[in-house]
Design a protein around this motif. Sequence first.
Motif, PDB file in Angstrom:
ATOM      1  N   TYR A  79      27.232  60.125  35.311  1.00 25.44           N
ATOM      2  CA  TYR A  79      28.470  59.943  34.696  1.00 25.44           C
ATOM      3  C   TYR A  79      28.747  58.823  33.696  1.00 25.44           C
ATOM      4  CZ  TYR A  79      33.643  60.026  34.500  1.00 25.44           C
ATOM      5  OH  TYR A  79      34.862  59.914  33.964  1.00 25.44           O
ATOM      6  N   ASN A 118      28.069  65.347  30.786  1.00 19.07           N
ATOM      7  CA  ASN A 118      29.181  66.217  30.733  1.00 19.07           C
ATOM      8  C   ASN A 118      29.780  66.000  32.441  1.00 19.07           C
ATOM      9  OD1 ASN A 118      31.274  68.019  30.829  1.00 19.07           O
ATOM     10  ND2 ASN A 118      29.977  69.725  30.479  1.00 19.07           N
ATOM     11  N   GLN A 119      31.206  65.735  32.668  1.00 20.62           N
ATOM     12  CA  GLN A 119      31.483  65.613  33.841  1.00 20.62           C
ATOM     13  C   GLN A 119      31.471  66.919  34.843  1.00 20.62           C
ATOM     14  OE1 GLN A 119      35.859  64.851  33.497  1.00 20.62           O
ATOM     15  NE2 GLN A 119      36.050  64.478  35.763  1.00 20.62           N
TER      16      GLN A 119
END
Length: 113
Positions: A41, A46-47
């Motif tokens: 993260y 990408n989350q």
Amino acid sequence: MEYSINKGIGKPAEFKGLKSQYLFIFAGGLLSVFIVFVIMYMIGINQMFCIGFGIVTAGILVWGTFYLNDKYGEHGLMKLQAVKNHPRYIINRRRIIRLASRIKRKEDLCGTY
């Protein structure tokens, strides 16, 4: 006076059915999955991918740990590791005469009183 007896003395640590070394594998695995999640993260991945990765790997870890616990039991995993350390066969390349002389020397050193 009446004293209550603690029934947990001498028993292995247990959490939701996981015993001894499986509990440490479970806790260490979840901690490592969390650390990898945080690193991913913070790098900028990408989350949704990070969340999906965390859920999938944590699920596999939980399933695998409970599977090993059911299959091998409390001490079975340590026994499985111990079997891998045993030699399959022993090779002795000394001559028979030398083996006999070594046995004889031991008897001479010990002696009989």
